[in-house]
Design a protein around this motif. Structure first.
Motif, short mmCIF file in Angstrom:
data_model
loop_
_atom_site.label_atom_id
_atom_site.label_comp_id
_atom_site.label_asym_id
_atom_site.label_seq_id
_atom_site.Cartn_x
_atom_site.Cartn_y
_atom_site.Cartn_z
N HIS A 21 1.29 -0.74 0.05
CA HIS A 21 -0.29 0.02 0.00
C HIS A 21 1.00 1.68 0.05
O HIS A 21 1.68 0.91 0.47
CB HIS A 21 -1.23 -0.11 1.25
CG HIS A 21 -1.51 1.21 1.35
ND1 HIS A 21 -2.26 1.19 0.67
CD2 HIS A 21 -1.35 2.20 2.05
CE1 HIS A 21 -3.70 2.45 0.84
NE2 HIS A 21 -2.21 3.27 1.63
N ALA A 28 -3.49 -4.88 -3.82
CA ALA A 28 -3.61 -4.96 -2.07
C ALA A 28 -3.77 -6.15 -1.62
O ALA A 28 -3.30 -6.35 -0.03
CB ALA A 28 -5.37 -4.32 -1.98
N SER A 74 -1.60 -9.63 2.79
CA SER A 74 -2.31 -8.25 2.41
C SER A 74 -1.84 -7.39 2.91
O SER A 74 -1.43 -6.94 4.51
CB SER A 74 -3.97 -8.42 2.91
OG SER A 74 -4.13 -8.16 4.52
N ASN A 80 -2.81 -2.66 3.88
CA ASN A 80 -3.85 -1.41 3.31
C ASN A 80 -2.85 -0.07 4.57
O ASN A 80 -1.93 -0.53 4.82
CB ASN A 80 -5.46 -1.36 3.76
CG ASN A 80 -6.11 -1.39 5.22
OD1 ASN A 80 -5.03 -1.55 6.37
ND2 ASN A 80 -5.81 -3.18 5.43
#
Length: 418
Positions: free
Chosen positions: A100, A105, A115, A117
């Motif tokens: 990110h 993502a 993952s 963010n």
């Protein structure tokens, strides 16, 4: 009645205020099993010459916001895992990545997931692993998580395994779990690091681990004949101001391959038959490994955050009450300080004679800003000499000699009609 009054006071008392965090830096990594190889086949001056981490996970999160997470079932180290694109032009295939704000993502493959963010980076890796003649792992898994909220920044790294079988069953470990947690709320850091091993089996003999503080009695003596040195795990948390670093160094088994070959009866066969038949340069092929290190359970979590400081306007200065001037003193001379009456306790300043500014004098025709007068006069002289020379040269060309036919010489006046 007394207890009810105490409870009422606790409910009515204001809760302690928690400052929101501003900048933060988080990282976490976990590897349930790491294998380090020392060999003479590779001409690398550093040791170990090879490394591999099973079910490896790593996360990074910063107040950009910038987030990154990596998961790999078979991680060969940062030199190969991240440097392969620069060397060969393609990425290491056994991994998943998330980032990110650049993306992706999230990404997932068999036994791997990552993952990321703005407020959370997470990675997970877990699957049955097997390295021939070295180890077999059941229930191997690790996870690394870095999160940031309004009040704290937290990193967590966990690695675990149900059963790890080393060297074709010579050593078996079961019930392995390592965990490191680091937290920062902007004013202080905190963290914990723990590990647990349920049981260790050496050549079929079981050694339960009642306490993680020290190895079981008799375990080290059982490993010595095999050329295996055991280093017991350690866990610690280091605090420095607002940062916290929690680490757990896993159980390390260092195998002297030469001693192990002799105990298994392989050294005499190889050294007595094949070594005399091979050149000296090819002798390392018979013993490709000199030392083998297996690290079970290795985690690290780092957290550092700073409190967000709101800008508060400075306090307004207190109003100053006007002071009435005292009545004029008859003995004081008049006109010492023109324009203001004398004040008691304050010595009036002496009158200062104004000094004439050098720029206020009358200017001359030769005063040009930034250009000395001598240069101006010299430039005008050169221009005059050039004009006189051009005029004399024109006269010499057009009217300097008489015409043999008696006609007038020079440039005719074109304004007069013939």
């Amino acid at each position: 009645m007394r207890y009810a009054l105490v409870l009422l006071l606790l409910l009515l008392s204001p809760a302690p205020a928690r400052a929101d965090i501003g900048g933060f830096t988080l990282s976490s990594r976990a590897a349930p099993v790491s294998v380090l190889l020392t060999t003479d086949l590779l001409p690398v001056p550093a040791e170990p010459q090879g490394e591999v981490h099973l079910s490896y996970t790593q996360t990074e999160l910063g107040a950009g916001p910038i987030g990154r997470s990596v998961a790999s079932s078979l991680w060969p180290g940062a030199a190969v895992g991240t440097g392969l694109p620069q060397l060969l032009g393609f990425a290491y295939p056994i991994q998943v990545n998330a980032a990110h704000p650049g993306g992706p993502a999230d990404e997932s493959k068999s036994g791997m997931k990552a993952s990321a963010n703005a407020s959370k980076a997470e990675s997970f890796a877990g699957a049955r692993q097997e390295v021939p003649f070295v180890l077999t792992a059941e229930g191997l898994a690790s996870s690394s998580v870095s999160t940031a909220s309004g009040s704290e920044a937290r990193s967590t790294a966990v690695s675990s395994a149900q059963t790890i079988t080393l060297l074709s069953g010579l050593v078996v470990l079961s019930g392995v779990r390592f965990e490191s947690v680091a937290v920062s709320d902007g004013s202080k850091g905190s963290g914990t690091s723990t590990f647990a091993i349920a049981e260790i089996t050496v050549l079929g003999q079981k050694f339960p681990v009642p306490s993680p503080a020290a190895p079981p009695d008799g375990l080290l003596k059982a490993l010595e004949p095999l050329g295996v040195t055991l280093t017991w795990p350690s866990a610690a948390t280091k605090l420095e101001g607002t940062s916290a670093t929690s680490t757990s160094r896993g159980l390390k088994l260092t195998v002297d391959v030469t001693v192990l070959r002799a105990e298994l009866g392989l050294g005499g066969i190889l050294d007595g038959i094949l070594t005399p038949l091979l050149p000296k340069e090819l002798a390392p092929l018979l013993t490709p490994l000199r030392k083998l290190e297996v690290i079970v359970g290795d985690t690290e979590a780092v957290a550092n955050a700073s409190a967000s400081s709101a800008l508060t306007p400075p306090d307004a200065p207190a109003p100053v009450a006007p002071v009435a001037p005292p009545p004029p003193d008859a003995a004081a001379p008049v006109g010492d300080v023109p324009g203001s009456p004398p004040v008691a306790g304050v010595t009036p300043p002496k009158s200062v004679t104004p000094v004439a500014n050098a720029r206020t004098r009358t200017g001359s025709l030769l005063d040009f800003p930034g250009v000395p007068a001598l240069l101006v006069v010299a430039g005008l002289g050169v221009a005059a000499l050039g004009a006189f020379g051009m005029k004399s040269f024109g006269t010499f060309l057009l009217g300097g000699a008489p015409c043999p036919s008696g006609h007038p010489t020079g440039v005719p006046d074109l304004r007069v009609k013939p």
